[in-house]
Design a protein around this motif. Structure first.
Motif, PDB file in Angstrom:
ATOM      1  N   PRO A 189       8.166  -7.092  11.316  1.00 22.15           N
ATOM      2  CA  PRO A 189       7.770  -7.020   9.908  1.00 22.15           C
ATOM      3  C   PRO A 189       8.145  -5.681   9.283  1.00 22.15           C
ATOM      4  O   PRO A 189       8.051  -4.626   9.912  1.00 22.15           O
ATOM      5  CB  PRO A 189       6.241  -7.199   9.967  1.00 22.15           C
ATOM      6  CG  PRO A 189       5.999  -7.910  11.262  1.00 22.15           C
ATOM      7  CD  PRO A 189       7.040  -7.412  12.200  1.00 22.15           C
ATOM      8  N   ALA A 190       8.575  -5.745   8.025  1.00 22.63           N
ATOM      9  CA  ALA A 190       8.889  -4.535   7.273  1.00 22.63           C
ATOM     10  C   ALA A 190       7.599  -3.906   6.754  1.00 22.63           C
ATOM     11  O   ALA A 190       6.528  -4.529   6.761  1.00 22.63           O
ATOM     12  CB  ALA A 190       9.823  -4.868   6.114  1.00 22.63           C
ATOM     13  N   ALA A 191       7.722  -2.673   6.292  1.00 19.96           N
ATOM     14  CA  ALA A 191       6.547  -1.957   5.784  1.00 19.96           C
ATOM     15  C   ALA A 191       5.868  -2.733   4.667  1.00 19.96           C
ATOM     16  O   ALA A 191       4.630  -2.815   4.603  1.00 19.96           O
ATOM     17  CB  ALA A 191       6.953  -0.565   5.318  1.00 19.96           C
ATOM     18  N   ASP A 192       6.651  -3.313   3.767  1.00 21.59           N
ATOM     19  CA  ASP A 192       6.073  -4.054   2.641  1.00 21.59           C
ATOM     20  C   ASP A 192       5.235  -5.237   3.121  1.00 21.59           C
ATOM     21  O   ASP A 192       4.268  -5.629   2.459  1.00 21.59           O
ATOM     22  CB  ASP A 192       7.188  -4.553   1.714  1.00 21.59           C
ATOM     23  CG  ASP A 192       7.879  -3.421   0.974  1.00 21.59           C
ATOM     24  OD1 ASP A 192       7.299  -2.309   0.929  1.00 21.59           O
ATOM     25  OD2 ASP A 192       8.982  -3.640   0.453  1.00 21.59           O
ATOM     26  N   ASP A 193       5.608  -5.805   4.263  1.00 25.22           N
ATOM     27  CA  ASP A 193       4.872  -6.965   4.770  1.00 25.22           C
ATOM     28  C   ASP A 193       3.527  -6.576   5.378  1.00 25.22           C
ATOM     29  O   ASP A 193       2.625  -7.411   5.482  1.00 25.22           O
ATOM     30  CB  ASP A 193       5.706  -7.678   5.848  1.00 25.22           C
ATOM     31  CG  ASP A 193       7.024  -8.194   5.314  1.00 25.22           C
ATOM     32  OD1 ASP A 193       7.048  -8.649   4.154  1.00 25.22           O
ATOM     33  OD2 ASP A 193       8.032  -8.136   6.051  1.00 25.22           O
ATOM     34  N   LEU A 194       3.405  -5.321   5.789  1.00 29.63           N
ATOM     35  CA  LEU A 194       2.205  -4.894   6.493  1.00 29.63           C
ATOM     36  C   LEU A 194       1.223  -4.111   5.625  1.00 29.63           C
ATOM     37  O   LEU A 194       0.028  -4.103   5.903  1.00 29.63           O
ATOM     38  CB  LEU A 194       2.592  -4.029   7.705  1.00 29.63           C
ATOM     39  CG  LEU A 194       3.454  -4.706   8.780  1.00 29.63           C
ATOM     40  CD1 LEU A 194       3.786  -3.705   9.881  1.00 29.63           C
ATOM     41  CD2 LEU A 194       2.750  -5.919   9.362  1.00 29.63           C
ATOM     42  N   GLU A 195       1.734  -3.452   4.595  1.00 31.17           N
ATOM     43  CA  GLU A 195       0.880  -2.548   3.814  1.00 31.17           C
ATOM     44  C   GLU A 195      -0.322  -3.252   3.213  1.00 31.17           C
ATOM     45  O   GLU A 195      -1.418  -2.682   3.146  1.00 31.17           O
ATOM     46  CB  GLU A 195       1.699  -1.866   2.731  1.00 31.17           C
ATOM     47  CG  GLU A 195       2.604  -0.762   3.275  1.00 31.17           C
ATOM     48  CD  GLU A 195       3.350  -0.049   2.174  1.00 31.17           C
ATOM     49  OE1 GLU A 195       3.384  -0.589   1.037  1.00 31.17           O
ATOM     50  OE2 GLU A 195       3.897   1.027   2.438  1.00 31.17           O
ATOM     51  N   ALA A 196      -0.140  -4.488   2.766  1.00 32.43           N
ATOM     52  CA  ALA A 196      -1.245  -5.193   2.127  1.00 32.43           C
ATOM     53  C   ALA A 196      -2.312  -5.633   3.122  1.00 32.43           C
ATOM     54  O   ALA A 196      -3.436  -5.981   2.723  1.00 32.43           O
ATOM     55  CB  ALA A 196      -0.706  -6.414   1.366  1.00 32.43           C
ATOM     56  N   LEU A 197      -1.986  -5.603   4.414  1.00 29.73           N
ATOM     57  CA  LEU A 197      -2.928  -6.091   5.411  1.00 29.73           C
ATOM     58  C   LEU A 197      -3.981  -5.054   5.788  1.00 29.73           C
ATOM     59  O   LEU A 197      -5.066  -5.415   6.244  1.00 29.73           O
ATOM     60  CB  LEU A 197      -2.174  -6.507   6.673  1.00 29.73           C
ATOM     61  CG  LEU A 197      -1.110  -7.610   6.514  1.00 29.73           C
ATOM     62  CD1 LEU A 197      -0.419  -7.860   7.848  1.00 29.73           C
ATOM     63  CD2 LEU A 197      -1.744  -8.889   5.983  1.00 29.73           C
ATOM     64  N   ILE A 198      -3.655  -3.771   5.610  1.00 30.04           N
ATOM     65  CA  ILE A 198      -4.542  -2.709   6.080  1.00 30.04           C
ATOM     66  C   ILE A 198      -4.676  -1.643   4.995  1.00 30.04           C
ATOM     67  O   ILE A 198      -3.678  -1.112   4.508  1.00 30.04           O
ATOM     68  CB  ILE A 198      -3.996  -2.048   7.371  1.00 30.04           C
ATOM     69  CG1 ILE A 198      -3.728  -3.117   8.435  1.00 30.04           C
ATOM     70  CG2 ILE A 198      -4.975  -1.016   7.909  1.00 30.04           C
ATOM     71  CD1 ILE A 198      -3.013  -2.587   9.648  1.00 30.04           C
ATOM     72  N   ASP A 199      -5.889  -1.334   4.625  1.00 26.74           N
ATOM     73  CA  ASP A 199      -6.116  -0.306   3.612  1.00 26.74           C
ATOM     74  C   ASP A 199      -5.627   1.046   4.107  1.00 26.74           C
ATOM     75  O   ASP A 199      -5.678   1.358   5.303  1.00 26.74           O
ATOM     76  CB  ASP A 199      -7.610  -0.220   3.267  1.00 26.74           C
ATOM     77  CG  ASP A 199      -8.100  -1.473   2.551  1.00 26.74           C
ATOM     78  OD1 ASP A 199      -7.268  -2.163   1.936  1.00 26.74           O
ATOM     79  OD2 ASP A 199      -9.317  -1.755   2.626  1.00 26.74           O
ATOM     80  N   ARG A 200      -5.177   1.867   3.163  1.00 24.34           N
ATOM     81  CA  ARG A 200      -4.740   3.223   3.501  1.00 24.34           C
ATOM     82  C   ARG A 200      -5.968   4.095   3.739  1.00 24.34           C
ATOM     83  O   ARG A 200      -6.826   4.219   2.887  1.00 24.34           O
ATOM     84  CB  ARG A 200      -3.870   3.800   2.394  1.00 24.34           C
ATOM     85  CG  ARG A 200      -3.366   5.214   2.712  1.00 24.34           C
ATOM     86  CD  ARG A 200      -2.421   5.747   1.640  1.00 24.34           C
ATOM     87  NE  ARG A 200      -1.091   5.176   1.783  1.00 24.34           N
ATOM     88  CZ  ARG A 200      -0.563   4.253   0.982  1.00 24.34           C
ATOM     89  NH1 ARG A 200      -1.278   3.769  -0.015  1.00 24.34           N
ATOM     90  NH2 ARG A 200       0.655   3.795   1.180  1.00 24.34           N
ATOM     91  N   PRO A 201      -6.069   4.715   4.907  1.00 22.67           N
ATOM     92  CA  PRO A 201      -7.244   5.543   5.208  1.00 22.67           C
ATOM     93  C   PRO A 201      -7.065   6.960   4.678  1.00 22.67           C
ATOM     94  O   PRO A 201      -6.006   7.333   4.157  1.00 22.67           O
ATOM     95  CB  PRO A 201      -7.264   5.548   6.740  1.00 22.67           C
ATOM     96  CG  PRO A 201      -5.807   5.509   7.107  1.00 22.67           C
ATOM     97  CD  PRO A 201      -5.144   4.656   6.069  1.00 22.67           C
ATOM     98  N   THR A 202      -8.105   7.752   4.839  1.00 26.00           N
ATOM     99  CA  THR A 202      -7.985   9.195   4.627  1.00 26.00           C
ATOM    100  C   THR A 202      -7.612   9.800   5.973  1.00 26.00           C
ATOM    101  O   THR A 202      -8.349   9.680   6.953  1.00 26.00           O
ATOM    102  CB  THR A 202      -9.318   9.796   4.143  1.00 26.00           C
ATOM    103  OG1 THR A 202      -9.686   9.167   2.916  1.00 26.00           O
ATOM    104  CG2 THR A 202      -9.178  11.296   3.935  1.00 26.00           C
ATOM    105  N   TYR A 203      -6.438  10.429   6.024  1.00 25.91           N
ATOM    106  CA  TYR A 203      -5.947  10.945   7.298  1.00 25.91           C
ATOM    107  C   TYR A 203      -6.594  12.290   7.605  1.00 25.91           C
ATOM    108  O   TYR A 203      -6.847  13.096   6.711  1.00 25.91           O
ATOM    109  CB  TYR A 203      -4.427  11.086   7.255  1.00 25.91           C
ATOM    110  CG  TYR A 203      -3.720   9.767   7.070  1.00 25.91           C
ATOM    111  CD1 TYR A 203      -3.620   8.870   8.124  1.00 25.91           C
ATOM    112  CD2 TYR A 203      -3.190   9.414   5.845  1.00 25.91           C
ATOM    113  CE1 TYR A 203      -2.995   7.649   7.958  1.00 25.91           C
ATOM    114  CE2 TYR A 203      -2.552   8.202   5.672  1.00 25.91           C
ATOM    115  CZ  TYR A 203      -2.460   7.314   6.728  1.00 25.91           C
ATOM    116  OH  TYR A 203      -1.844   6.101   6.560  1.00 25.91           O
TER     117      TYR A 203
END
Length: 436
Positions: free
Chosen positions: A4-18
């Protein structure tokens, strides 16, 4: 294989605070041998050479990767033997490595700086190995193989590093005994050893097989090397063939005390920039990551690491990604570097199949870290225990999250605090505060 490309995965997992991180220098006290080559010459005098006729052919088994100045030590050994009137020949003693082909094993030696032109003697890289006897180990009968190149020589010795093994713990681990039984047995010998060891135990199998090797060749012994935390030579010792099983355990204990490890017993996430066979036989040193993943050999109790993210392979591993299966997440760049023929030759021979499995693949660092933190339960950036290393050998400098700073030992110095950022998905570190 399409991932899967990045676009396919980004919507699956929220962006955390690193988490913010700090770069650290770690400098534990250790021992370094002042003149390894002079010690090599002195130690070689201890081998039982007096019984050999002038002009005798001596097969010198070599081939373990990642050993400090191995080309210089091999060259010094060959020069010593030649100066005593013998006829040395180098024999790759690395089991199935290099794709279990002569060309592949010569390629590995070349990456170590060991060539016929450089060392000045022939390299007999034939893969043929003959059965010399059968041994009983527990309830298993196993064939013992020795490389034909060694059997045709008048005497045999090995040069190898003694260190904790990546698959098991015992009185004998990586060292001269293992090189002379597994490595010098080529692919067939390595397979016979591992299939027996998985069923009956590694140490009993080593002990039975080294005795069979001793009975089949004129075994001079070997040159044992022990390295310190910085992967420099700390010990050079010649061990006569009759004393191998008795002497190696003491050298192993020295190696265990000196070896490079991280100063933490538990981590949430370990990020490893590169893995490779010259780093460790398992790609990543299992004594650093706390994972063997081998049948009938329980993982070490410490360190306990919840997740490991592998970012790539070393150039020197030549595509052999054995050990990628020890990671929980891999970057696509690492997968694209894999040479599956070499990786499978290694894993299938050793029987350690888990090391060749493919973990979930992330297209970028940003997605990989997002996946990891989500799998950890969306850990609070202030409490997540993260360490970031180049590889499991070079541990003098690394990065840690803020939560680990209070756990640093006195031998560690914080160099700089940094912010973890991403450039088109690739991790970068932006300086926040520099320390003297």
């Amino acid at each position: 294989m399409e991932f899967p490309a990045a676009d396919d995965l980004e919507a699956l997992i929220d962006r955390p605070t690193y988490p913010s991180v700090a770069s650290v220098r770690y400098e534990p006290e250790t021992e370094t041998l002042e003149d390894p080559l002079a010690t090599t010459r002195t130690e070689l005098e201890q081998l039982p050479l007096s019984g050999l006729d002038a002009g005798a052919t001596i097969a010198v088994g070599v081939g373990s990767r990642g050993i400090h100045d191995i080309d210089e030590i091999v060259a010094e050994t060959v020069a010593f033997l030649d100066g005593r009137g013998f006829d040395p020949v180098l024999v790759p003693a690395m089991g199935s490595h290099g794709g279990a082909t002569p060309a592949g094993q010569l390629e590995i030696l070349e990456t170590l700086g060991i060539t016929e032109e450089r060392i000045g003697v022939p390299i007999d890289a034939r893969m043929e190995a003959d059965p010399v006897s059968e041994v009983e180990v527990g309830g298993t009968t196993a064939s013992v193989y020795v490389a034909r190149a060694a059997l045709e020589a008048d005497a045999v010795m090995a040069i190898n590093r003694v260190k904790p093994h990546t698959n098991f713990t015992g009185r004998l681990e990586s060292g001269l005994c293992k090189m002379l039984t597994v490595g010098l047995g080529k692919q067939r010998g390595a397979q016979a050893f591992h299939s027996t060891a998985l069923a009956e135990g590694y140490v009993p199998t080593l002990e039975a097989m080294i005795e069979a090797v001793r009975e089949s060749v004129s075994l001079l012994g070997g040159l044992a090397l022990v390295e310190n935390f910085y992967e420099e030579t700390g010990v050079v010792e010649a061990v006569p063939g009759e004393s191998l099983e008795e002497r190696e355990p003491a050298l192993l204990e020295v190696a265990r005390e000196e070896m490079a490890t991280l100063p933490f017993e538990d981590l949430d996430l370990l990020v490893v920039d590169e893995l490779g066979k010259e780093i460790s036989g398992a790609g990543m040193d299992t004594n650093v990551i706390g994972r063997y993943r081998v049948l009938n050999a329980p993982d070490p109790e410490t360190p306990a690491i919840d997740l490991i993210y592998a970012r790539g392979l070393t150039e020197g591993t030549k595509g052999n990604g054995n050990g990628i299966g020890l990671a929980d997440i891999a970057r696509r760049a690492a997968i694209e570097q894999l040479d599956l023929q070499k990786t499978y030759a290694n894993a299938l021979t050793s029987g350690s199949l888990a090391k060749a499995k493919l973990p979930p693949v992330a297209p970028t660092d940003e997605l990989a870290l997002r996946v990891a933190l989500n799998a950890l339960g969306g850990d609070d950036p202030e409490t997540v225990r993260l360490a970031w290393i180049e590889n499991t050998t070079d541990l003098a400098e690394f990065r840690v999250s803020e939560a680990l700073l209070e756990s640093l030992p006195d031998e560690a110095t914080v160099l700089e605090r940094e912010r973890l950022a991403f450039d088109e998905g690739t991790a970068t570190f932006e300086p926040l505060e520099r320390f003297p």
